[in-house]
Each structure stands twice: as C-alpha cells, then as structure tokens.
Design a protein around this motif. Structure first.
Motif, PDB file in Angstrom:
ATOM      1  N   ILE A 237     -28.166 -15.877 -58.942  1.00 56.68           N
ATOM      2  CA  ILE A 237     -28.261 -16.050 -59.369  1.00 56.68           C
ATOM      3  C   ILE A 237     -29.505 -17.617 -60.613  1.00 56.68           C
ATOM      4  O   ILE A 237     -30.067 -17.976 -60.622  1.00 56.68           O
ATOM      5  N   ASN A 238     -27.872 -18.110 -59.934  1.00 60.08           N
ATOM      6  CA  ASN A 238     -28.410 -19.408 -60.261  1.00 60.08           C
ATOM      7  C   ASN A 238     -28.096 -20.683 -59.034  1.00 60.08           C
ATOM      8  O   ASN A 238     -26.863 -20.525 -58.618  1.00 60.08           O
ATOM      9  N   ASN A 239     -29.184 -21.236 -57.880  1.00 60.91           N
ATOM     10  CA  ASN A 239     -28.482 -21.762 -56.490  1.00 60.91           C
ATOM     11  C   ASN A 239     -28.479 -23.311 -56.697  1.00 60.91           C
ATOM     12  O   ASN A 239     -28.906 -23.540 -55.815  1.00 60.91           O
ATOM     13  N   ARG A 240     -29.228 -23.191 -57.741  1.00 65.80           N
ATOM     14  CA  ARG A 240     -28.484 -24.924 -58.161  1.00 65.80           C
ATOM     15  C   ARG A 240     -27.501 -26.089 -58.534  1.00 65.80           C
ATOM     16  O   ARG A 240     -27.154 -27.382 -59.119  1.00 65.80           O
ATOM     17  N   LEU A 241     -25.942 -24.986 -58.335  1.00 66.64           N
ATOM     18  CA  LEU A 241     -25.036 -25.985 -58.922  1.00 66.64           C
ATOM     19  C   LEU A 241     -24.378 -26.045 -57.006  1.00 66.64           C
ATOM     20  O   LEU A 241     -23.923 -24.682 -56.119  1.00 66.64           O
TER      21      LEU A 241
ATOM     22  N   ILE B  42     -20.460 -39.157 -58.979  1.00 67.32           N
ATOM     23  CA  ILE B  42     -21.200 -38.199 -58.166  1.00 67.32           C
ATOM     24  C   ILE B  42     -21.330 -38.856 -56.460  1.00 67.32           C
ATOM     25  O   ILE B  42     -21.219 -38.143 -55.885  1.00 67.32           O
ATOM     26  N   LYS B  43     -21.683 -39.950 -56.694  1.00 66.15           N
ATOM     27  CA  LYS B  43     -22.477 -40.955 -55.724  1.00 66.15           C
ATOM     28  C   LYS B  43     -21.052 -40.867 -54.343  1.00 66.15           C
ATOM     29  O   LYS B  43     -20.892 -41.126 -53.550  1.00 66.15           O
TER      30      LYS B  43
ATOM     31  N   LYS C  89     -36.369 -27.958 -53.678  1.00 66.46           N
ATOM     32  CA  LYS C  89     -36.232 -29.706 -54.234  1.00 66.46           C
ATOM     33  C   LYS C  89     -37.970 -28.668 -55.691  1.00 66.46           C
ATOM     34  O   LYS C  89     -37.626 -27.761 -55.648  1.00 66.46           O
ATOM     35  N   GLU C  90     -36.973 -29.536 -56.407  1.00 66.33           N
ATOM     36  CA  GLU C  90     -37.787 -29.968 -57.876  1.00 66.33           C
ATOM     37  C   GLU C  90     -39.193 -30.216 -57.640  1.00 66.33           C
ATOM     38  O   GLU C  90     -39.358 -30.708 -56.726  1.00 66.33           O
ATOM     39  N   PRO C  91     -40.066 -29.343 -58.513  1.00 64.14           N
ATOM     40  CA  PRO C  91     -40.814 -29.141 -58.398  1.00 64.14           C
ATOM     41  C   PRO C  91     -41.057 -30.975 -59.574  1.00 64.14           C
ATOM     42  O   PRO C  91     -40.966 -31.360 -60.636  1.00 64.14           O
TER      43      PRO C  91
ATOM     44  N   GLY D 291     -27.512 -34.799 -54.015  1.00 63.88           N
ATOM     45  CA  GLY D 291     -28.394 -36.136 -53.628  1.00 63.88           C
ATOM     46  C   GLY D 291     -29.242 -36.045 -54.679  1.00 63.88           C
ATOM     47  O   GLY D 291     -30.084 -37.278 -55.855  1.00 63.88           O
ATOM     48  N   GLN D 292     -30.046 -34.651 -55.394  1.00 64.04           N
ATOM     49  CA  GLN D 292     -31.027 -34.980 -56.077  1.00 64.04           C
ATOM     50  C   GLN D 292     -30.889 -34.790 -57.496  1.00 64.04           C
ATOM     51  O   GLN D 292     -31.392 -35.447 -58.032  1.00 64.04           O
ATOM     52  N   SER D 293     -29.471 -35.015 -57.455  1.00 60.81           N
ATOM     53  CA  SER D 293     -28.501 -35.012 -59.188  1.00 60.81           C
ATOM     54  C   SER D 293     -28.880 -36.934 -59.179  1.00 60.81           C
ATOM     55  O   SER D 293     -29.138 -37.103 -60.148  1.00 60.81           O
ATOM     56  N   ILE D 294     -28.237 -37.476 -58.140  1.00 56.53           N
ATOM     57  CA  ILE D 294     -28.312 -38.467 -57.892  1.00 56.53           C
ATOM     58  C   ILE D 294     -30.015 -39.577 -58.121  1.00 56.53           C
ATOM     59  O   ILE D 294     -29.909 -40.767 -58.831  1.00 56.53           O
TER      60      ILE D 294
END
Length: 364
Positions: A184-188, A292-293, A348-350, A274-277
């Motif tokens: 349902i949500n693969n971004r966490l 986070i780092k 990857k986010e657009p 890494g995307q959040s950073i």
C-alpha cells in the motif's frame, strides 16, 4: 307652528322615576393573605406545585437524559485520551468499557471505529499481542464481509498486526503483514527495516528506538559527507557493539534466499533514508536531521557487515542466485517485484525542474 311639529310634545310623557337595568356585580368570598408571609407553604399550594413540577419533568425528561448522555460520552472520551497520553493503558481500557455502555444506551455507533483503534493500541502497549491480533482480525472481517470491501487497506492496523506477530516470533505471519503494508505504501524506511529483521530471523527489539540510540552512540561523524564507525574500547556495557547484530552462527542457519531478501530490504531502507536526507538538506542544523543521518549510518554499517558475514556481493546476488528458477519459484509476487526484479528507479521520486518565472514588472 306648534311644538308637536318638532317632536317635543311628548317629552313630558317620560317619567323621571324609571331607572336603567344593570347586571349585578357578583360577590366573591376572598380573604387576602397579605400579612401572612408564609402563605405559600400551605399544603394545598405545595401539592399543586408538586404536580406541576412532575408534569414539567416528564415533558423535559427525554431532552435532559440525552443531554446528560452526551456530556458523559464527551467526558469519557477526554478521560480516555488523557489516560492513554499518560501511559495508563489498564485504566484506559476500563474507561473504554464504561464508554461502550454509554454508547449502547445511546444506541449509536459513531464512536465504534475510534474506540476499537484505541483498544487495540492499549493491548499492544500492554504486550497482550494475542488480544490485539484478535481485535484487528475482527475489524478486518467487519470491513471485508459486512461492508463488502474486498481489500483491507488500514495500514495503521496492519502495521500493528505485523509487529504483534513479530514480537511473538511468528516470522512467516509477520512477513505477510509487512508486505501488505508495503504494497500500500512503499515509502517508509522503517517498514523495510522491520521486514529485513523478519528475513534474518531477528526479533523486533533488535532495531527498536532504544537499541538504535545505543547503536548511534558507537558512531562518530567526522564530517557532513562521510561517516565512519569507531569502536571505543573504554566504552561502558550500556553501549551496544554494533557487530553483535549479525553473527556468522545465525547466518549459517538461514538459507541463501533469506540472506538475499534481508540484504535487499536493508538496502531499500537505507535508500529511502538517503532520499529523506536529500529532501531535508535545508534543515541540516536541526537535531532531527542529525538523527536521520546517524540512523542511515547504522543501516549502512549493518549492510556492510551482512555482506561480509553472509559472503554476499552484488555480483553474486544478481548473477548467480537471483536468476535461478528454484530461487524465483520460492518467492511470492511481492518479493519478485520489489526484491528480485527490483529497479532502483521504482523508489525514486520524480524530479520536477523549476519553471522559469518572468520577472515581476513592479521590481523593474
């Protein structure tokens, strides 16, 4: 001309003794009690007032009862929120049972969903995982059967269900629920990290918030771009050695597929961090950014250790094992999509280029 011509001649015929008849004024016997200051306490008045009060109460009774129930329900809700925030989960469950009785009396189910959610979380906090699983399954059956919705997509409850199975060391059941959440949500990143623990047969407490803080203590960030792991020989026993997370003995008991899938899940988790950073680089001076780092440094260290202990390399994973039919036949559709045939571009986010804006003519 005579007087009769003007109609005055008959005036003398009217007798002065004739009187106009009037209705007599009725006589009422009434004795005012002006001087008696306690006249309203007489028994007859008290009985009349009592009858009137009783009639008024009967007329207003439904509205008063509904108003009292509403106030009681609101008060119980506030008390439940306060008890849960204070960590008094047992008292919170008792107040929940009282609130259920009020709702039954009111014959309304407006608060049913929120009540069940709080009840599930209370049992989870009290480590009564079996009861939490039972309640979540009841909710799922209600949604799928009664409401005729074939898909249950409440990720909050599904994630609690996965954690319950994980804490009971039921890794196969926990794996299924984690995969349902990620479908349902693969971004966490945290969900991917917990799924990697399932594949590696590690309990949920291995990378909990408390243990993660202990792992972070062993890391020393030398600069903003690179991080290194240092071992402090003079450290206390309270500081957890990160190398204890993975050992050769436990990995030998795992099949090669679980090692590969555990490694891939950790890689997904590290990539999302890494995307959040990158997205939060403008807040590099905040405490949350530093945390986070540090968390990503822990995951990167675990990934390197896993590759060494499991004798895994990207070449081995991609060329030797992934394409074997016996390995692919043991994977479910989720594992085939996200862990076997996975492309990094899927996460990857657009990227949107900033549009060129015309200069404001008022600034010229």
């Amino acid at each position: 001309m005579e007087e009769d011509d003007f109609g005055i001649g008959n005036i003398g015929l009217i007798e002065d003794d004739v009187k106009v008849k009037t209705n007599p004024i009725p006589v009422i016997e009434y004795t005012p009690k002006i001087r008696d200051t306690h006249w309203f306490l007489q028994d007859s008045y008290k009985e009349i007032k009592k009858e009137k009060d009783t009639a008024n109460k009967r007329a207003e009774q439904p509205n008063v009862v509904d108003r009292e129930k509403k106030v009681s329900i609101k008060t119980a809700q506030y008390k439940i929120d306060h008890l849960y925030a204070e960590g008094k989960y047992r008292e919170c469950l008792e107040e929940l049972e009282y609130l259920k009785t009020l709702i039954r009396l009111k014959k309304k189910q407006d608060y049913a969903e929120s009540l069940v959610d709080v009840e599930i979380r209370c049992y989870f906090k009290l480590q009564d995982y079996q009861q939490s699983i039972k309640l979540i399954k009841n909710v799922e059956n209600t949604v799928t059967v009664v409401k005729q919705n074939p898909l249950f997509r409440d990720t909050n409850l599904l994630y609690i269900l996965a954690q319950c199975y994980h804490n009971l060391n039921l890794y196969n059941e926990s794996k299924i629920e984690y995969q349902r959440c990620l479908s349902i949500n693969n971004r966490l990143w945290e969900w991917w990290m917990n799924l990697s623990l399932v594949y590696l047969s590690k309990p949920l407490s291995t990378l909990s918030k408390e243990t993660m803080k202990e792992y972070i203590k062993t890391l020393t960030v030398e600069d903003q771009s690179t991080t290194t792991t240092t071992t402090n020989s003079d450290s206390n026993n309270s500081i957890v050695d990160i190398s204890k997370f993975i050992s050769n003995e436990t990995l030998k008991e795992l099949n090669i597929l679980n090692r590969i899938l555990g490694y891939r899940c950790l890689a997904h988790s590290s990539f999302l961090l890494g995307q959040s950073i990158i997205s939060k680089r403008h807040y590099s001076n905040t405490k949350a950014f530093v945390q986070i780092k540090s968390t990503k440094s822990v995951l990167d260290t675990l990934i390197q250790q896993l590759l060494q202990c499991a004798d895994l390399t990207e070449d081995v994973i991609s060329s030797t094992y992934i394409h074997k039919e016996e390995i692919r036949s043991n994977c479910n559709p989720f594992e085939m999509k996200w862990l076997i045939d996975f492309k990094i571009d899927s996460l990857k986010e657009p990227e949107y280029e900033e549009e060129e804006r015309d200069e404001n003519p008022f600034n010229l």
